[in-house]
Write a protein that holds these residues in place. Structure first.
Motif, PDB file in Angstrom:
ATOM      1  N   LEU A  32       4.806   3.653   0.797  1.00  0.00           N
ATOM      2  CA  LEU A  32       3.888   2.671   1.373  1.00  0.00           C
ATOM      3  C   LEU A  32       4.495   2.040   2.614  1.00  0.00           C
ATOM      4  CD1 LEU A  32       1.069   1.662   0.617  1.00  0.00           C
ATOM      5  CD2 LEU A  32       2.143  -0.237  -0.619  1.00  0.00           C
ATOM      6  N   PRO A 112      -1.789   6.541   0.114  1.00  0.00           N
ATOM      7  CA  PRO A 112      -1.353   5.140   0.030  1.00  0.00           C
ATOM      8  C   PRO A 112      -2.279   4.258  -0.795  1.00  0.00           C
ATOM      9  CG  PRO A 112      -2.086   5.687   2.258  1.00  0.00           C
ATOM     10  CD  PRO A 112      -1.966   6.965   1.512  1.00  0.00           C
ATOM     11  N   GLY A 260      -0.608  -4.293   0.107  1.00  0.00           N
ATOM     12  CA  GLY A 260      -0.812  -2.925   0.584  1.00  0.00           C
ATOM     13  C   GLY A 260      -2.276  -2.644   0.901  1.00  0.00           C
TER      14      GLY A 260
END
Length: 268
Positions: A32, A112, A260
């Protein structure tokens, strides 16, 4: 080689060492973070091969215990059973890792959003397990039954999905099957040695023809950083877990997963 690439390799190596042995998914973190840094490695080998530094961190901290264990093998049945238990726990991930290697590296490592999702879900599950009124039946890794070792190895297979966490899945499985928190973390340490060594050797073999000298340099930088950071974590983790449990790591996973998703939304 660009200076920024070297800096990125150093940062990612430190993150690998800090997160490999705690239940937050080191692979998920470096994939990530690498995505947002714009870091690309040949065949995604960097993310796997720098784990060698973390392996050596365990060997350094546990050197005396490993030596005593090796010396006891010829005469001590309990030590032989423990080593065989680690081998049994290692087998499921070894088989699935070889069979699914291409899918893991080309599909799962390139997702991701999946990593953010597994970080979040894993954090919630770990928080739930940490709050369960579990009554441990096993408090010493040397006393783990072989059947328990194998079942822990099955839980480790969940970590083939980046973001799940190898240590997180083995620790969670151990706790649900009757171990205490400290021995669960310690067994995860021992299981990490053959698992990560195997992943390192197989990934190096599969990519031996595509790696360049530049790849070797950044992998070495990441390896050294991972080793140094890993030593500090291995030395302090068991005592931290004994005092605080796994809730801090669960919340960390949830926060990183949310950040994220926010980063993916605004930055892509």
């Amino acid at each position: 080689m660009e200076e920024q690439t070297i800096i990125n390799a150093l940062i990612l190596g430190i993150v690998e060492g800090l997160t490999e042995f705690i239940p937050v998914s080191s692979t998920g973190h470096i994939l990530l973070l690498g995505h947002f840094l714009g870091f690309e490695s040949t065949g995604k080998t960097f993310e796997v091969l720098i784990q060698l530094g973390a392996i050596l961190a365990i060997l350094t901290v546990y050197a005396a215990r490993l030596w005593n264990l090796a010396m006891a093998l010829p005469s001590d049945g309990k030590s032989r059973r423990f080593v065989f238990g680690i081998f049994l726990a290692f087998l499921p991930a070894a088989v699935i890792g070889v069979m699914a290697h291409g899918f893991i590296k080309t599909v799962l490592f390139e997702s991701p959003a999946l990593i953010c999702s597994t970080l979040l879900v894993g954090g919630i599950i770990l928080l739930w397990i940490d709050r369960l009124p579990l009554k441990p039946r096993y408090t010493d890794v040397m006393d783990y039954p072989l059947s328990l070792c194998f079942k822990i190895g099955l839980f480790q297979c969940l970590a083939m999905v980046p973001g799940v966490s190898r240590s997180g899945s083995t620790i969670a499985g151990s706790l649900l099957m009757g171990t205490d928190k400290r021995s669960a973390a310690e067994f995860s340490f021992f299981l990490a040695m053959p698992t990560m060594a195997g992943a390192f050797a197989y990934d190096l073999y599969k990519n031996r023809d595509v790696l360049s000298m530049n790849d070797a340099v950044i992998i070495t930088i990441g390896f050294i950083a991972s080793f140094v950071a890993g030593v500090f974590v291995v030395k302090g983790l068991l005592n931290f877990v004994s005092r605080h449990g796994f809730a801090p790591f669960a919340w960390w996973r949830i926060i990183v997963g949310l950040l994220g998703f926010i980063g993916l939304y605004y930055l892509g």
